[in-house]
Enzyme design. Structure first.
Site, PDB file in Angstrom:
ATOM      1  N   GLN A  45     -13.890  -0.972   4.414  1.00  0.00           N
ATOM      2  CA  GLN A  45     -14.296   0.219   3.935  1.00  0.00           C
ATOM      3  C   GLN A  45     -15.387   1.525   5.030  1.00  0.00           C
ATOM      4  O   GLN A  45     -15.077   2.081   5.840  1.00  0.00           O
ATOM      5  CB  GLN A  45     -15.359   0.503   3.168  1.00  0.00           C
ATOM      6  N   TYR A  83     -10.447  -5.439  -3.985  1.00  0.00           N
ATOM      7  CA  TYR A  83      -9.527  -4.755  -3.346  1.00  0.00           C
ATOM      8  C   TYR A  83      -9.588  -3.265  -3.459  1.00  0.00           C
ATOM      9  O   TYR A  83     -10.792  -2.928  -3.204  1.00  0.00           O
ATOM     10  CB  TYR A  83      -8.716  -4.750  -5.091  1.00  0.00           C
ATOM     11  N   GLU A  84      -8.791  -2.930  -3.075  1.00  0.00           N
ATOM     12  CA  GLU A  84      -8.044  -1.103  -2.293  1.00  0.00           C
ATOM     13  C   GLU A  84      -8.797  -1.175  -1.433  1.00  0.00           C
ATOM     14  O   GLU A  84      -9.445  -0.161  -0.739  1.00  0.00           O
ATOM     15  CB  GLU A  84      -8.889  -0.474  -3.081  1.00  0.00           C
ATOM     16  N   GLY A  85      -8.582  -2.388  -0.372  1.00  0.00           N
ATOM     17  CA  GLY A  85      -9.374  -2.286   0.974  1.00  0.00           C
ATOM     18  C   GLY A  85     -10.834  -2.868   0.290  1.00  0.00           C
ATOM     19  O   GLY A  85     -11.850  -2.601   0.636  1.00  0.00           O
TER      20      GLY A  85
END
Ligand SMILES: Cc1cc2nc3c(=O)[nH]c(=O)nc-3n(C[C@H](O)[C@H](O)[C@H](O)COP(=O)(O)OP(=O)(O)OC[C@H]3O[C@@H](n4cnc5c(N)ncnc54)[C@H](O)[C@@H]3O)c2cc1C
Length: 556
Positions: free
Chosen positions: A434, A427-429
């Site tokens: 990233q 999650y969060e990319g």
């Protein structure tokens, strides 16, 4: 072994490795004196140890569940959240104008680390709320700020972020949720969002959803996305949570781990929402939240690395098997177990220093407004996210290994760390995204920020570090000459290498500040730099070789 908050270790990293003193020397953060830092870390550490750590297993054994449309949280989580709110930990870095303490992000991250080590599933809630506070501070109207910020900061209400839809995961631009103007300044929000962390709870009066949606006639892709505040309960004229909005939790996901965190499928049926920021500029506004959350998720990885490491060391100090080099020794005195434990220490230290270094850059950027600090923070954020979470995953896995069979048995808790931390790389990319951000967007300056960081690390006189830096510099120059496909093919190993070179340089700084740390630094450097060299070789592989293997062969 119960969790022990590593307060003195965090202080050491802040004071001697990442130069936190520079943050405290700015006018903006003058209140972050050494005494304040000590008091904050000690107090938060005590809460993490005594109040939150006992909840960790409860969340795992008794997942959040949906009962007649209402989310019931795990036993003790309500009290745990209340303790976090009471301590003022939600709004530590928020603007004092709305009830925050205005303290550096670095301190919030240090506190978040300890809360996450104690109970990651619960900590995800404050993390989302903190991200929302930051997004509202940066983009919301004064009216929305006055209404929502005090309640989010005090913990009366909590916040979520709603990006993901079934067809729009990494590709956020594919989202379809609609926002129709109601004609009175509000909007009717309709659509389904999935995987919404802490989409509901039974311990706060209201849950405030920041939702990405499309206005009528909006452009395709990310350019046509706007951001809306859509509360579970509509505030009445006095600002209190009033009647229910037209939204509901449809179901909760059954997950590998993080069971105490309700991961919701949300349905919005013409729910009333308020625009946050400019129409069609929702992605930019959401990025404020995502950048905070990216570093925050990297810190989640660090949290589990620390907790799993403590757990494994506690076990290794106790368990006896076979003859060791030491008379009456435990498994910790077997060379291979010692290798595992020291590798855990090497990476955990590096992940903490990297996270805190990133946070220091964010604080310095805020305090000085200087472009150099901004670029440094932007470069470090994807590295801190991916390396922090990969480290958490690797160390939790090694923690199981140190426990032997007892690691695979649930009672010890070693397995829970591995299950809980796994999602942090997703999650969060995802960590792949990233790494692509690092070699793509973050190199649009021709590598200036990356080379500046390498310059900072150079000049130690440490031969192995200087050699690794020269390799990293040459690799970066090579990467900048490749097309995007080739860069992306090597992005993950490039990021892994960069993180390890940074990690080695942090260890060396620690050894200079405290010679007693030299043996540990020597071991760490001898682990991290060969890993970096191997990753650098992989980073040069290029895309052609990957695509030379046809789909038929891949699928065969
Ligand atoms: C427990 C949990 C909590 C979550 N909480 C939230 C939340 O609170 N709010 C929210 O909005 N979302 C949340 N998410 C969603 C999360 O952010 C997404 O799962 C994540 O962004 C990945 O999207 P996806 O699952 O659709 O995977 P996909 O996008 O389908 O990715 C699958 C694989 O393909 C790779 N991939 C995809 N696109 C590319 C590309 N362009 N180039 C290279 N590789 C690519 C990915 O790296 C990944 O390895 C949560 C998810 C989970 C599991």
């Amino acid at each position: 072994m119960p969790y022990r908050a590593p307060v003195s270790e965090i202080r050491f990293v802040l004071d001697h490795v990442v130069g936190f003193g520079r943050v405290a020397a700015t006018g903006t953060f003058a209140e972050a004196t050494p005494e304040t830092v000590e008091a904050i870390l000690t107090e938060a550490g005590k809460m993490a140890e005594e109040v939150l750590a006992p909840l960790n297993r409860q969340g795992d054994l008794h997942p959040a569940r949906l009962e007649n449309g209402v989310v019931r949280t795990s036993p003790g989580f309500a009290e745990g959240f209340a303790a976090i709110a009471r301590g003022g930990w939600l709004g530590m870095s928020a603007d004092p104008e709305h009830g925050g303490m205005g303290l550096p992000t670095t301190l919030t991250m240090a506190v978040n680390e300890m809360i996450g080590s104690a109970c990651l599933a619960l900590q995800l809630n404050p993390l989302m709320t903190q991200g929302q506070i930051e997004a509202l501070e940066a983009h919301a109207s004064d009216e929305l700020k006055a209404l929502y910020l005090p309640k989010l900061i005090s913990g009366e209400w909590t916040g979520t972020m709603n990006l993901t839809e079934p067809q729009a995961g990494s590709d956020v631009g594919a989202l379809r949720t609609r926002a129709e103007p109601n004609g009175d300044g509000t909007y009717a929000i309709t659509g389904q969002k999935i995987y919404i962390s802490w989409g509901d709870n039974d311990f706060t009066e209201n849950v405030c959803h920041l939702v990405l949606a499309r206005l009528p006639e909006a452009a395709e892709g990310t350019k046509g996305i706007s951001l809306f505040m859509v509360p579970k309960k509509l505030p009445d004229e006095t600002g209190k949570a009033g009647v229910a909005n037209s939204l509901k939790v449809v179901s909760l996901e059954h997950k590998l781990g993080l069971h105490g965190s309700p991961t919701a499928v949300m349905q919005y049926d013409g729910a009333t929402g308020w625009l946050v920021g400019e129409p069609h500029k929702g992605m930019a506004a959401m990025f404020t939240m995502m950048n905070n959350a990216r570093l925050g998720v990297g810190v989640q990885g660090l949290s589990i690395a620390e907790a799993a490491m403590q757990h494994a060391i506690g076990y290794a100090l106790d368990r006896k098997q076979g003859r060791t080099a030491h008379e009456g020794g435990t498994i910790l005195h077997h060379a291979d177990v010692r290798r595992m434990v020291l590798s855990m220490k090497a990476h955990t230290f590096a992940a903490r220093a990297l996270a805190m270094d990133t946070a220091v850059s964010l604080d310095m950027a805020k305090a000085t407004g200087e472009a150099g600090w901004k670029a440094r923070a932007a470069l470090l954020t994807p590295i801190a996210k991916a390396y922090g979470t990969d480290t958490g995953i690797e160390i939790a896995s090694q923690g199981i290994q140190v426990h032997g069979g007892m690691g695979f048995v649930e009672e010890t808790g070693a397995a829970q760390y591995a299950r809980d931390v796994r999602v942090t790389a997703i999650y969060e990319g995802t960590n792949g995204i990233q790494a692509m951000d690092l070699v793509g967007r973050k190199m649009m300056d021709g590598g200036a920020a990356a080379f500046a960081l390498m310059d900072e690390m150079a000049g130690t006189g440490h031969e192995r570090l200087e050699t690794a830096l020269a390799e990293l510099r040459a690799l970066t120059e090579w990467l900048l000459e490749q097309d995007m496909q080739d860069r992306f093919a090597g992005a993950v190993p490039y990021l892994a290498a960069f993180a390890r070179v940074l990690g080695a340089s942090y260890h060396l700084r620690a050894a200079v500040a405290d010679p007693a740390r030299k043996p540990m630094a020597d071991v760490a450097v001898s682990m991290l730099l060969p890993e970096a060299t191997a990753e650098m070789a992989k980073a040069r592989a290029g895309a052609a070789a990957l695509y030379a293997v046809s789909d038929d062969v891949v699928a065969a």
